[in-house]
Motif scaffolding. Structure first.
Motif, PDB file in Angstrom:
ATOM      1  N   SER A  10       0.873  -1.177   0.000  1.00 38.97           N
ATOM      2  CA  SER A  10       0.000   0.000   0.000  1.00 38.97           C
ATOM      3  C   SER A  10       0.910   1.228   0.000  1.00 38.97           C
ATOM      4  N   THR A  11       0.325   2.391  -0.093  1.00 40.37           N
ATOM      5  CA  THR A  11       1.096   3.627  -0.175  1.00 40.37           C
ATOM      6  C   THR A  11       2.087   3.738   0.991  1.00 40.37           C
ATOM      7  N   ALA A  12       3.345   4.073   0.673  1.00 41.57           N
ATOM      8  CA  ALA A  12       4.394   4.151   1.685  1.00 41.57           C
ATOM      9  C   ALA A  12       5.523   5.032   1.184  1.00 41.57           C
ATOM     10  N   ILE A  13       6.319   5.553   2.124  1.00 42.54           N
ATOM     11  CA  ILE A  13       7.542   6.249   1.734  1.00 42.54           C
ATOM     12  C   ILE A  13       8.695   5.248   1.796  1.00 42.54           C
ATOM     13  N   SER A  14       9.796   5.594   1.161  1.00 43.27           N
ATOM     14  CA  SER A  14      10.963   4.718   1.133  1.00 43.27           C
ATOM     15  C   SER A  14      11.464   4.442   2.547  1.00 43.27           C
ATOM     16  N   SER A  15      12.060   3.276   2.732  1.00 45.72           N
ATOM     17  CA  SER A  15      12.558   2.906   4.055  1.00 45.72           C
ATOM     18  C   SER A  15      13.724   3.793   4.476  1.00 45.72           C
ATOM     19  N   ASN A  16      14.397   4.420   3.525  1.00 48.49           N
ATOM     20  CA  ASN A  16      15.486   5.352   3.826  1.00 48.49           C
ATOM     21  C   ASN A  16      15.169   6.718   3.232  1.00 48.49           C
ATOM     22  N   ASP A  61      11.057  17.379   1.896  1.00 50.63           N
ATOM     23  CA  ASP A  61      10.199  17.988   2.910  1.00 50.63           C
ATOM     24  C   ASP A  61      11.065  18.462   4.068  1.00 50.63           C
ATOM     25  N   SER A  62      10.478  19.236   4.931  1.00 55.31           N
ATOM     26  CA  SER A  62      11.180  19.715   6.118  1.00 55.31           C
ATOM     27  C   SER A  62      11.175  18.674   7.229  1.00 55.31           C
ATOM     28  N   THR A  63      10.388  17.602   7.074  1.00 59.93           N
ATOM     29  CA  THR A  63      10.332  16.539   8.068  1.00 59.93           C
ATOM     30  C   THR A  63      10.701  15.201   7.421  1.00 59.93           C
ATOM     31  N   ALA A  64      11.307  14.308   8.199  1.00 61.12           N
ATOM     32  CA  ALA A  64      11.814  13.038   7.683  1.00 61.12           C
ATOM     33  C   ALA A  64      10.713  12.102   7.206  1.00 61.12           C
ATOM     34  N   ASN A  65       9.489  12.262   7.685  1.00 61.77           N
ATOM     35  CA  ASN A  65       8.401  11.388   7.242  1.00 61.77           C
ATOM     36  C   ASN A  65       7.701  11.915   5.985  1.00 61.77           C
ATOM     37  N   LEU A  66       8.219  13.006   5.420  1.00 56.15           N
ATOM     38  CA  LEU A  66       7.680  13.620   4.190  1.00 56.15           C
ATOM     39  C   LEU A  66       6.187  13.920   4.304  1.00 56.15           C
ATOM     40  N   ALA A  67       5.761  14.308   5.516  1.00 53.25           N
ATOM     41  CA  ALA A  67       4.329  14.478   5.753  1.00 53.25           C
ATOM     42  C   ALA A  67       3.901  15.918   5.995  1.00 53.25           C
ATOM     43  N   THR A  68       4.833  16.874   6.022  1.00 52.43           N
ATOM     44  CA  THR A  68       4.446  18.245   6.347  1.00 52.43           C
ATOM     45  C   THR A  68       3.874  18.960   5.134  1.00 52.43           C
ATOM     46  N   SER A  69       4.677  19.183   4.147  1.00 56.70           N
ATOM     47  CA  SER A  69       4.235  19.815   2.892  1.00 56.70           C
ATOM     48  C   SER A  69       5.259  19.443   1.826  1.00 56.70           C
ATOM     49  N   TYR A 101      15.538  21.686  -3.087  1.00 60.80           N
ATOM     50  CA  TYR A 101      15.186  20.506  -2.315  1.00 60.80           C
ATOM     51  C   TYR A 101      15.199  20.873  -0.833  1.00 60.80           C
ATOM     52  N   GLU A 102      14.174  20.459  -0.130  1.00 60.47           N
ATOM     53  CA  GLU A 102      14.131  20.686   1.303  1.00 60.47           C
ATOM     54  C   GLU A 102      15.066  19.698   2.000  1.00 60.47           C
ATOM     55  N   ARG A 103      15.153  19.776   3.315  1.00 59.30           N
ATOM     56  CA  ARG A 103      16.152  19.025   4.085  1.00 59.30           C
ATOM     57  C   ARG A 103      16.109  17.513   3.853  1.00 59.30           C
ATOM     58  N   TYR A 104      14.931  16.921   3.828  1.00 56.67           N
ATOM     59  CA  TYR A 104      14.805  15.460   3.714  1.00 56.67           C
ATOM     60  C   TYR A 104      14.316  15.083   2.327  1.00 56.67           C
ATOM     61  N   VAL A 105      14.969  14.082   1.709  1.00 57.57           N
ATOM     62  CA  VAL A 105      14.625  13.643   0.357  1.00 57.57           C
ATOM     63  C   VAL A 105      14.335  12.145   0.406  1.00 57.57           C
ATOM     64  N   GLY A 106      13.212  11.766  -0.193  1.00 53.62           N
ATOM     65  CA  GLY A 106      12.843  10.354  -0.212  1.00 53.62           C
ATOM     66  C   GLY A 106      11.937  10.035  -1.385  1.00 53.62           C
ATOM     67  N   VAL A 107      11.532   8.799  -1.457  1.00 56.13           N
ATOM     68  CA  VAL A 107      10.661   8.312  -2.520  1.00 56.13           C
ATOM     69  C   VAL A 107       9.335   7.896  -1.896  1.00 56.13           C
ATOM     70  N   ARG A 108       8.243   8.225  -2.571  1.00 56.10           N
ATOM     71  CA  ARG A 108       6.921   7.776  -2.130  1.00 56.10           C
ATOM     72  C   ARG A 108       6.348   6.842  -3.193  1.00 56.10           C
ATOM     73  N   TYR A 109       5.833   5.717  -2.728  1.00 56.17           N
ATOM     74  CA  TYR A 109       5.135   4.762  -3.579  1.00 56.17           C
ATOM     75  C   TYR A 109       3.646   4.926  -3.288  1.00 56.17           C
ATOM     76  N   THR A 110       2.874   5.320  -4.296  1.00 58.09           N
ATOM     77  CA  THR A 110       1.439   5.495  -4.113  1.00 58.09           C
ATOM     78  C   THR A 110       0.711   4.402  -4.882  1.00 58.09           C
ATOM     79  N   VAL A 111       0.055   3.526  -4.138  1.00 57.52           N
ATOM     80  CA  VAL A 111      -0.680   2.406  -4.722  1.00 57.52           C
ATOM     81  C   VAL A 111      -2.153   2.798  -4.814  1.00 57.52           C
TER      82      VAL A 111
END
Length: 145
Positions: A10-16, A61-69, A101-111
């Motif tokens: 299901s939808t998730a951000i990358s483990s790193n 994003d400004s937060t590690a969970n890529l959940a702020t904006s 790019y904001e402080r934290y960079v990651g990949v999101r998988y949207t199912v």
């Protein structure tokens, strides 16, 4: 490396997630030496109706969970099940776009239209995308006769 055989059902951000550091609030990591994002299916994806779609986005994003904006820097768009499900499928091999790019960079998988019942994905940065190749797992090597 964002994902190394990361199970996604299901939808998730990358483990790193990469932390670019707190000294600057915005950095342009898409300029200078070419850096590429590569995303591939490591283990075949399955779902009950073979109708799931997958969108892969590179976000910061400004937060590690890529959940702020989260800011989306790249998106594959919705990929049809047949396009991403086989092991070894390359979903993206693209040069990082220039931009802030904001402080934290990651990949999101949207199912969507899922969930997936199985599937593992790899996502990483490389400077030499032409030399990178996907190989099937569990390769049997036979001794020379």
């Amino acid at each position: 490396e964002f994902s190394d055989a990361q199970a996604v059902t299901s939808t998730a951000i990358s483990s790193n997630v990469i932390d670019l550091g707190a000294t600057n609030t915005l950095k342009d990591i898409g300029t200078g030496q070419d850096v590429y994002l590569v995303v591939s299916t490591q283990t075949a994806a399955t779902d009950s109706g073979s109708d799931a779609t997958l969108t892969v986005t590179l976000e910061s994003d400004s937060t590690a969970n890529l959940a702020t904006s989260a800011t989306v820097h790249f998106s594959t768009g919705a990929l049809a099940f047949a396009a991403f499900s086989p092991a070894g499928s390359v979903l993206a091999a693209v040069k990082l776009p220039a931009g802030n790019y904001e402080r934290y960079v990651g990949v999101r998988y949207t199912v969507a239209s899922g969930p997936l019942t199985a599937g593992k994905f790899d996502a990483f940065l490389t400077t030499d995308v032409q030399a990178w190749r996907a190989y099937a797992d569990n390769v049997t090597i036979l001794a020379a006769a």
